[in-house]
Structures are given as C-alpha cells and as structure tokens.
Design a protein around this motif. Structure first.
Motif, short mmCIF file in Angstrom:
data_model
loop_
_atom_site.label_atom_id
_atom_site.label_comp_id
_atom_site.label_asym_id
_atom_site.label_seq_id
_atom_site.Cartn_x
_atom_site.Cartn_y
_atom_site.Cartn_z
N MET A 1 0.84 -1.19 0.00
CA MET A 1 0.00 0.00 0.00
C MET A 1 0.88 1.24 0.00
SD MET A 1 -2.33 1.28 3.18
CE MET A 1 -1.86 2.92 3.70
N MET A 2 0.53 2.19 -0.86
CA MET A 2 1.20 3.50 -0.84
C MET A 2 0.14 4.54 -0.50
SD MET A 2 3.67 3.47 -4.14
CE MET A 2 4.13 5.19 -4.17
N CYS A 3 0.43 5.36 0.49
CA CYS A 3 -0.58 6.34 0.91
C CYS A 3 0.08 7.68 1.16
CB CYS A 3 -1.27 5.83 2.18
SG CYS A 3 -2.15 7.08 3.11
N GLY A 4 -0.55 8.72 0.64
CA GLY A 4 -0.12 10.09 0.91
C GLY A 4 -1.28 10.86 1.51
N LEU A 5 -0.98 11.88 2.28
CA LEU A 5 -2.03 12.64 2.94
C LEU A 5 -1.96 14.11 2.56
CD1 LEU A 5 -1.50 11.18 6.53
CD2 LEU A 5 -3.36 10.60 4.98
N GLU A 6 -3.13 14.72 2.46
CA GLU A 6 -3.20 16.19 2.37
C GLU A 6 -3.99 16.63 3.58
OE1 GLU A 6 -4.87 17.28 -1.43
OE2 GLU A 6 -3.52 15.92 -2.47
N PRO A 142 3.87 9.93 -0.93
CA PRO A 142 3.14 8.67 -0.63
C PRO A 142 4.04 7.66 0.09
CG PRO A 142 3.71 8.76 -2.96
CD PRO A 142 4.16 10.06 -2.37
N ASP A 143 4.53 8.04 1.26
CA ASP A 143 5.50 7.21 1.99
C ASP A 143 4.86 6.32 3.04
OD1 ASP A 143 7.48 8.37 0.54
OD2 ASP A 143 8.15 9.76 2.11
N ILE A 144 3.55 6.47 3.23
CA ILE A 144 2.88 5.73 4.31
C ILE A 144 2.45 4.37 3.79
CG2 ILE A 144 0.84 5.76 5.81
CD1 ILE A 144 1.13 8.90 5.64
N THR A 145 2.72 3.32 4.55
CA THR A 145 2.52 1.97 4.01
C THR A 145 1.47 1.14 4.75
OG1 THR A 145 4.36 1.21 5.37
CG2 THR A 145 4.88 1.82 3.11
N SER A 146 0.83 1.70 5.77
CA SER A 146 -0.24 0.94 6.44
C SER A 146 -1.19 1.93 7.13
CB SER A 146 0.35 0.01 7.49
OG SER A 146 0.86 0.76 8.58
N PRO A 147 -2.44 1.49 7.37
CA PRO A 147 -3.38 2.36 8.09
C PRO A 147 -2.84 2.77 9.47
CG PRO A 147 -4.55 0.50 7.12
CD PRO A 147 -3.08 0.23 6.94
N GLU A 148 -2.11 1.85 10.12
CA GLU A 148 -1.57 2.15 11.45
C GLU A 148 -0.54 3.28 11.35
OE1 GLU A 148 -1.88 -0.94 10.19
OE2 GLU A 148 -3.56 -1.56 11.47
N GLU A 149 0.29 3.21 10.29
CA GLU A 149 1.31 4.24 10.12
C GLU A 149 0.65 5.59 9.84
OE1 GLU A 149 5.61 4.78 7.84
OE2 GLU A 149 4.18 3.34 7.05
N SER A 180 -2.93 3.82 -3.17
CA SER A 180 -2.87 2.89 -4.30
C SER A 180 -2.26 1.59 -3.81
CB SER A 180 -2.04 3.48 -5.45
OG SER A 180 -0.69 3.60 -5.09
N LEU A 181 -2.73 0.49 -4.40
CA LEU A 181 -2.23 -0.83 -4.03
C LEU A 181 -1.42 -1.40 -5.18
CD1 LEU A 181 -5.25 -2.62 -2.28
CD2 LEU A 181 -3.36 -1.39 -1.23
N ASN A 182 -0.33 -2.07 -4.87
CA ASN A 182 0.51 -2.75 -5.87
C ASN A 182 0.83 -1.85 -7.06
OD1 ASN A 182 -0.06 -4.90 -4.20
ND2 ASN A 182 -1.66 -5.73 -5.55
N GLY A 183 1.08 -0.59 -6.82
CA GLY A 183 1.45 0.32 -7.91
C GLY A 183 0.31 0.63 -8.85
N LYS A 203 -8.64 1.34 5.97
CA LYS A 203 -8.98 -0.08 6.20
C LYS A 203 -10.06 -0.53 5.20
CE LYS A 203 -7.05 -1.92 10.04
NZ LYS A 203 -6.28 -3.16 10.01
N PHE A 204 -11.10 0.30 5.06
CA PHE A 204 -12.19 -0.04 4.16
C PHE A 204 -11.71 -0.11 2.72
CE2 PHE A 204 -15.37 1.19 1.07
CZ PHE A 204 -16.38 0.28 1.33
N GLU A 205 -10.93 0.91 2.33
CA GLU A 205 -10.52 1.04 0.94
C GLU A 205 -9.58 -0.10 0.52
OE1 GLU A 205 -12.02 2.98 -1.00
OE2 GLU A 205 -10.75 2.75 -2.76
N ILE A 206 -8.74 -0.55 1.44
CA ILE A 206 -7.85 -1.68 1.13
C ILE A 206 -8.69 -2.92 0.79
CG2 ILE A 206 -6.22 -3.33 2.15
CD1 ILE A 206 -5.03 -0.98 3.73
#
Ligand SMILES: [Zn+2]
Length: 449
Positions: A1-6, A142-149, A180-183, A203-206
């Motif tokens: 998982m790659m996640c970025g936040l605004e 997009p450096d975040i790799t898990s919902p917990e992070e 985004s998942l798996n690129g 969590k839901f989106e994954i």
C-alpha cells in the motif's frame, strides 16, 4: 500500500485571511462573521494577506523541517462550484515550505488556503462564518505503508501543530487520503475529518480494492467520499487533475516576498518540536524513549517534567509521572494543563516518596487526590493517615492479628481457596492503614499461615 495525505488545519489567527472578520465561526450566530470581502461580493477587494497567518504557516513549515521558498509567494485561484464557495474559486498559495520530513515521512509542501463556508444540503443552509479563515495544507509524499502508520503520523502532526501554537487541533482537521495498491491507480478519499476516520477509511478502501483486484477488475483513478456514519467510501467523480481546477494567479493580490528577517524572527520564537524534545529528553535525562514520548505527549506536561527534574532524580520522576500521573489524568479525563497539579506539589510528592516518608501504595492513593486539590500532597497524606512507612515488626504484628481474628479465612486458605489470602492481605492493610508493603505482607502471611 502506498498512501499520501493532504492535511488541512485552521491556522490560529484572530481575523480571516483577507478581511478583518473574526475567526470564532462556531460560537458566532449563523452568518454573523461576514463582510463583502469574505462573501466575495462584486467590487470587494481582498486586504493584503494576514501577516499572522503567514508567520504561523512559516513556523509550521520550519517545525516540519521544510525548506522555505524565499522567492515570491502568491495566491492562485482554484476554481470549482459549490454552494459554500460564493466566488466560485478558492485562494490557495504556492508552496511556502517544501521538502520537509516528520518521522521518516517526507513532506512535499506546505501552503496556505482559505476555508470555504459551511453548506448543509439536508437543510439548505449556507453559513459563511467560516469563509476566508486561513488554513494550512500539509502535503506528504506517498511514503505511508499501512493504516496504522497513517494514524501514528496524523497523531504526530497534530501534536506538532499543538506544540507550535500556530494552528488549531484535530477538531479543525480535514484530510484527503490518497491510496494505491501494488502500484495501481491512485484513489483519493475526501471528507475525512478525524484521525480515527483516516484509519477506518484506509482499512475499508484496502478491502474494497483487494476484492476488485481479485476479480481481475482494474482500479480506476477516482475521487471517493468517506462516509463517517457508515465507515464506507463511495464514488464522487472519476479522474480529476489539476487542470480541472483552472488555476490562475489571483490578480487582486500582489506577490509577497518572505524576507530572511521574517524567517529568522519566526525561528527565534519557534517552540522545540515534540520529536526533537523526545530525543533531547532521552539524551539529557537518561530516560527511555517510551517514557520521553509519554512525557512530551502534552506540552505543559513536558514543561512540568523539566521543572520537576531540577530537584528530583529524572528517572524516578519520569517513572511516576509516566505511570501514575498519566493514569490519574486519564481516569479523570484531564489534560495535565487542566489538572491544577502544580510543579511545586509534584516535587513535594516525589520527595516524600524518595525519602520513604510514604509507601508506594500510599503514593498511589495520594496522587489520585491531587487533581484540582488545593491541599498539598503532605496535607492529603496527613488527612488520609498515610504518612510514615510501617516497620517490618509492625507488619508482622498485624499479620498475626489478622490470622488470629479470621479463623475461617485461615481454614479456607488451608483448604486450598487461594482467594482467602487476598482477604487476609486486605485485613493487614486495614490494620496498618495501607502503610504496609503489599509484597512483604504476602510473604509474611504465607510464612505464618
Ligand atoms: Zn469578512
């Protein structure tokens, strides 16, 4: 998982970004804090940008280790139509800071925006009190790799903002969460307005995306709304790009320069960021990182700790403030700042413990009485009869008395009912008014039984 936040948070200012209307939008009656400027009526021109908002955004950028753009800063118009936006565009600045970092997550940029009004579709009401309140937007890579992070990072960002005094807290936060998942293609979720919400939305989106991938369906680039009450996301629109907002520089606002002197001025009054404080506490006071994190979880608590350790052993003070003080505060749902517990009382209390004037057990009872109590810990101890540590021979006498007076409990113990030992410990505590050491009491009881 790659996640970025605004992450959008309101800046702490008394007036709005381009006019003199006050920013207490929640307290004021509906559509009270408005003027022709923040309603964008024809002919109304914005005032020069609120200097305080610029300084606050600069401070946040510096605390997040950003580089500062010293060229000209100006505002763009970002166009979209919605009832909460009377002008049809939102003013948003070019980046003030860029290439920052917090907890290993890179910060792409930080800029200033104006908040829109509030639209309640179900009631058909638009309230423009919020229109034009300055926001800071913090954009991560997009450096975040898990919902917990993501959750931990948001907590840390909110803590930095609280420390800075330059922005409001989680209550004013709104976040857009990209995942985004798996690129695969990027999905953006809007309407996330709490740390818990961001965690649940991810969590839901994954799960949603994984199920689509399993069925061989390609993830589409789209914007989805997070619906807090149902903890789901639903499609808002497909593929939106920067072009769709028709950005143009705002011709009503001249470019501003951020001079060196201003950056220096802000750097001089900037509080130490919490993550720096953690490192310094570990190094200077020899405490473990976990304790340092708890003690810096609140700025006032961190300040109190540094005052306390001028007179008390830092490791001893950290242990009590981390375990017992925090336990009592969370039980009473209090922040340290609202607890009324002074540094003076903490020092007196910890001294009593260090000098063995009271037992650990008595200490736990005393600290429970300390929030919003004008009496000193010593006075509380006297009142509860907890002053003094009972000597071993007195404990032994109490143990013998408890055994003599409770033959049934003694019989039950010998019959294998271990719970009766707890009853006898309670009796010894009663006889010694809680001043016996519990470990020693159990040992003596077992020997004498
Ligand atoms: Zn106004």
């Amino acid at each position: 998982m790659m996640c970025g936040l605004e992450i959008h948070v309101q800046l702490e200012t008394e007036s709005k970004l381009f006019c003199d209307c006050p920013t207490n939008f929640n307290e004021a009656p509906i559509n009270q804090n408005i003027c022709p400027i923040c309603l964008n009526q024809p002919g109304a021109k914005p005032h020069p940008t609120n200097q305080h908002a610029i300084e606050n955004a600069l401070m946040i950028a510096l605390m997040l280790n950003c580089k500062i753009d010293q060229g000209f800063t100006y505002f763009m118009r970002k166009h979209y139509d919605y009832p909460d936006l009377s002008s049809g565009y939102q003013r948003t600045s070019v980046p003030i800071g860029y290439e920052g970092e917090l907890n290993g997550i890179r910060i792409r940029e930080i800029h200033i925006e104006e908040d829109p009004g509030q639209y309640k579709p179900d009631r058909g009401i638009v309230n423009f009190n919020r229109s034009g309140i300055p926001l800071v937007e913090i954009v991560t890579e997009p450096d975040i790799t898990s919902p917990e992070e993501a959750r931990n990072f948001l907590k840390e960002i909110i803590r930095v903002l609280q420390y800075s005094g330059a922005a409001r807290g989680e209550n004013s936060m709104k976040a857009d969460v990209n995942i985004s998942l798996n690129g695969g293609n990027r999905v953006e979720m809007k309407n996330v307005n709490s740390i818990k919400g961001a965690y649940r939305a991810l969590k839901f989106e994954i799960v949603r995306q994984k199920n689509l991938i399993k069925r061989g369906v390609e993830i589409q680039q789209e914007t989805r709304a997070y619906i807090e009450s149902q903890m789901i996301t639903t499609r808002m629109r497909l593929k939106e790009d920067a072009d769709d907002y028709r950005f143009i520089p705002d011709p009503d606002l001249p470019p501003m320069e951020i001079p060196d002197e201003l950056i220096q001025k802000v750097a001089d009054i900037m509080p130490e960021a919490p993550h720096h404080k953690v490192e310094r506490f570990v190094k200077d006071y020899g405490i473990d990182e976990e304790s340092a994190k708890v003690l810096t979880s609140e700025l006032d608590l961190a300040i109190a700790y540094e005052e306390v350790v001028k007179e008390i052993d830092p490791v001893f003070a950290a242990k009590w403030m981390r375990d017992e003080l925090k336990r009592v505060l969370s039980y009473n749902k209090l922040d340290y700042a609202d607890s009324g517990i002074t540094v003076e009382h903490l020092v007196e209390f910890l001294n009593m413990l260090q000098n063995k004037e009271i037992t650990t057990k008595a200490g736990q009872r005393i600290i429970e009485q300390m929030p919003n109590n004008e009496k000193s810990p010593k006075e509380i101890a006297e009142e509860l009869g907890l002053l003094g540590v009972v000597k071993d021979d007195e404990v032994l006498a109490a143990v013998k008395q408890a055994i003599d007076e409770n033959p049934k409990a003694v019989q039950d113990y010998h019959d294998g009912q271990k719970a009766s030992l707890n009853f006898l410990v309670g009796q010894v505590m009663r006889l010694t008014r809680g001043k016996a050491d519990p470990g020693e009491t159990v040992k003596l009881l077992k020997e004498n039984l």
